[in-house]
Every structure is written in C-alpha cells, then in structure tokens.
Design an enzyme around this catalytic site. Structure first.
Site, mmCIF file in Angstrom:
data_model
loop_
_atom_site.group_PDB
_atom_site.id
_atom_site.type_symbol
_atom_site.label_atom_id
_atom_site.label_comp_id
_atom_site.label_asym_id
_atom_site.label_seq_id
_atom_site.Cartn_x
_atom_site.Cartn_y
_atom_site.Cartn_z
ATOM 1 N N LYS A 1 -7.947 -0.937 5.256
ATOM 2 C CA LYS A 1 -7.867 -1.820 4.081
ATOM 3 C C LYS A 1 -6.572 -1.602 3.296
ATOM 4 O O LYS A 1 -5.851 -2.559 2.977
ATOM 5 C CB LYS A 1 -9.062 -1.573 3.158
ATOM 6 C CG LYS A 1 -8.996 -2.351 1.832
ATOM 7 C CD LYS A 1 -10.226 -2.094 0.981
ATOM 8 C CE LYS A 1 -10.165 -0.778 0.239
ATOM 9 N NZ LYS A 1 -9.305 -0.854 -0.975
ATOM 10 N N LYS B 1 0.254 1.839 -6.310
ATOM 11 C CA LYS B 1 -0.721 2.388 -5.365
ATOM 12 C C LYS B 1 -0.388 1.965 -3.928
ATOM 13 O O LYS B 1 -0.552 2.745 -2.985
ATOM 14 C CB LYS B 1 -2.137 1.922 -5.738
ATOM 15 C CG LYS B 1 -3.242 2.416 -4.791
ATOM 16 C CD LYS B 1 -3.351 3.927 -4.762
ATOM 17 C CE LYS B 1 -4.343 4.440 -3.730
ATOM 18 N NZ LYS B 1 -5.745 4.159 -4.059
#
Length: 293
Positions: free
Chosen positions: A239, A171
């Site tokens: 983030k 990811k």
C-alpha cells in the site's frame, strides 16, 4: 481539549489510544473488532459501538484507519464528523495519498471543523512506547492546539507545513526510503545465503559496517527466521509504496527504485503472504533464485 474519539484500534492504533488515556485524555474508541474496544476499555478508555458514538461531542477525532477511502466513509457517511463538538478538529494519522488528504481536508474545513494531516512513522514499537515520529501539517493555530495530543503519542513531532497533504508527502518520502532499504537488505542477505555464507555471520558483519541501516538492523534478524512475529505486514508496504508511486506520477517524477521495491513486495503478497512480516520480502529473492521460500 480533553475528549477524543479514536477510530481504528489496530496494531498501532490501540497502543496510541492507550497512551492518550495514560496522559489523562478521555478517549472513546471504535473499531470493528470488539476485542480491540474491550482492550481500550480495560486501559481506562471507553468502548464506543460506532464511529459516530465515539466522536459524539468530542473535541477531536483521531483516525488511524486503513486508507483514505475508509477515512471518508467514517467521516462523511458514518457520521463521525457531524457528531463532533462545534469547532472540533480531525487528525488524520493514517498513511494516505497527499491528494486524497487534501480533498478530505477541504470537506472537513468546509463543514466548520479543523483538520490536521499527521501521519506517523515508528511502527508498533513506536506506537507502544509513545515514541512515534509524527509529520504534522496544519495551520500553526491548529498545530498548537493539537500539540498535547501529538506529544502523548510521539517522541518527535515535526510541523511540516500548513497545507493539508504536506504531512502525507513527508510520509511518502519516508516510506520510499524504508521500502527501498528493506528490499536491498533482503537482496544482500539472499546473495549471502545463495553463496553459502553463514547468514548470522553476514548479518553481524554488515550490521556493524558502513553498509548498515536502521531497516537492516531491525528487519535483518527476522529475515533469518522461518515465521517471524509480525510487526509490520508485507501488505503495508504494498500500500505505502503504491502511495509513493502515485505521488511520483502526480509530480511527473521517476522513482525506479520505489517501483522495483513495490514489485518485490507485491510478488510476496501475491503468493498469499501479504499478512506476513515485511522482512519476508526476502522470499521474493528466494523465489527468483529458484529455491522456494
């Protein structure tokens, strides 16, 4: 496996939980927002007043939370892990740093439960359409057991490996490309804007040429809007690119493009626009060029 405790009914989590309900799973959902729990109940799920009550006796806990710290809080402090049925599994589907995922997995497995690292890509659109790409890391037996759950939420389910954190690593690589593609698309369109080229014409040109990318095609039109609808916020890339850079530091790998993209998103967030659609990274360029935005 039929009963699922679903924690985190946000913009992506709610439609994911609703898709599980539609596939015949018994889903008890918890979120801090009563309206989100009520929406799941309307779809046929159950409204749980706490994380532990959502997972009580469940065969699996699905966590679609903000970050690793929240996952730890829910599992180990709020009692969600202990409330699960014996031998149940935890599916951590949030985007978290690989090292943090591995640490959480070790504690979950030590307590006698299964664990799967399964972050997703596809945004709100993919979550709603059950077409998410799911990057799953777990022993093959765990993966096979959880496959019906994953198939209910994803259109592309990939077994990345058996070690916890490998899904999170995949990811991170994905988000590096997404963030860099989005930032450079904003740079190109901001140049066209600065030079006085019609933005719609420019987008039509590059969108149909070798210069195109999925991010340009999806976010480009929203860069031309003053206040576009939010499908993914600026702060999500603050983030996620932070996680990318953390992974790079851990591997002693230089990631200059990721670092620059992170700074651009951070500059927009720092001006109070962290909740804006991530296409508004173009405002970083407008600010650099001295004409606001």
């Amino acid at each position: 496996m039929t009963t699922i405790g679903f924690i985190g009914l946000g913009a992506m989590g709610l439609p994911m939980a609703q898709n599980l309900v539609a596939r015949g799973f018994s889903v008890r959902g918890f979120d801090l927002r009563p309206a989100a729990r009520a929406a799941l109940a309307t779809a046929g799920g159950s409204d749980a007043p706490s994380a532990a009550e959502a997972t009580h006796g469940a065969d699996a806990a699905v966590l679609m939370v903000v970050d690793a710290a929240q996952a730890e809080q829910i599992l180990f402090t709020d009692g969600a892990l202990a409330a699960l049925a014996p031998g149940a599994m935890v599916l951590l589907m949030a985007t978290c740093p690989p090292a943090a995922v591995a640490a959480i997995a070790a504690r979950v497995v030590a307590a006698g439960f299964g664990f799967m690292d399964a972050p997703v890509s596809g945004g709100v659109v993919g979550a709603t359409a059950a077409s998410l790409t799911i990057m799953a890391a777990a022993p093959m037996e765990t993966f096979a057991t959880a496959r019906p759950i994953l198939d209910a939420m994803g259109g592309k389910v990939v077994h990345v490996g058996e070690a916890p954190g490998q899904g999170a690593t995949a990811k991170a690589v994905n988000q590096l490309l997404c963030g860099a593609h989005l930032a450079v698309a904003a740079e190109a369109l901001s140049l066209a804007e600065r030079l006085g080229v019609d933005m719609h014409v420019m987008l039509d040109i590059v969108g149909g040429s070798a210069a195109s990318s999925w991010m340009l095609g999806d976010r480009g039109p929203r860069m031309l809007e003053e206040t576009p609808a939010v499908t993914s916020a600026v702060d999500i890339f603050v983030k996620d690119l932070g996680i990318v850079l953390e992974a790079g530091r851990g591997a002693k790998t230089a990631l200059p493009l990721a670092a620059l993209a992170h700074q651009l998103f951070l500059s927009v967030s720092g001006r109070g626009l962290g909740a804006a659609d991530d296409s508004q990274v173009i405002r970083a360029y407008r600010n650099l060029q001295g004409h606001g935005g």
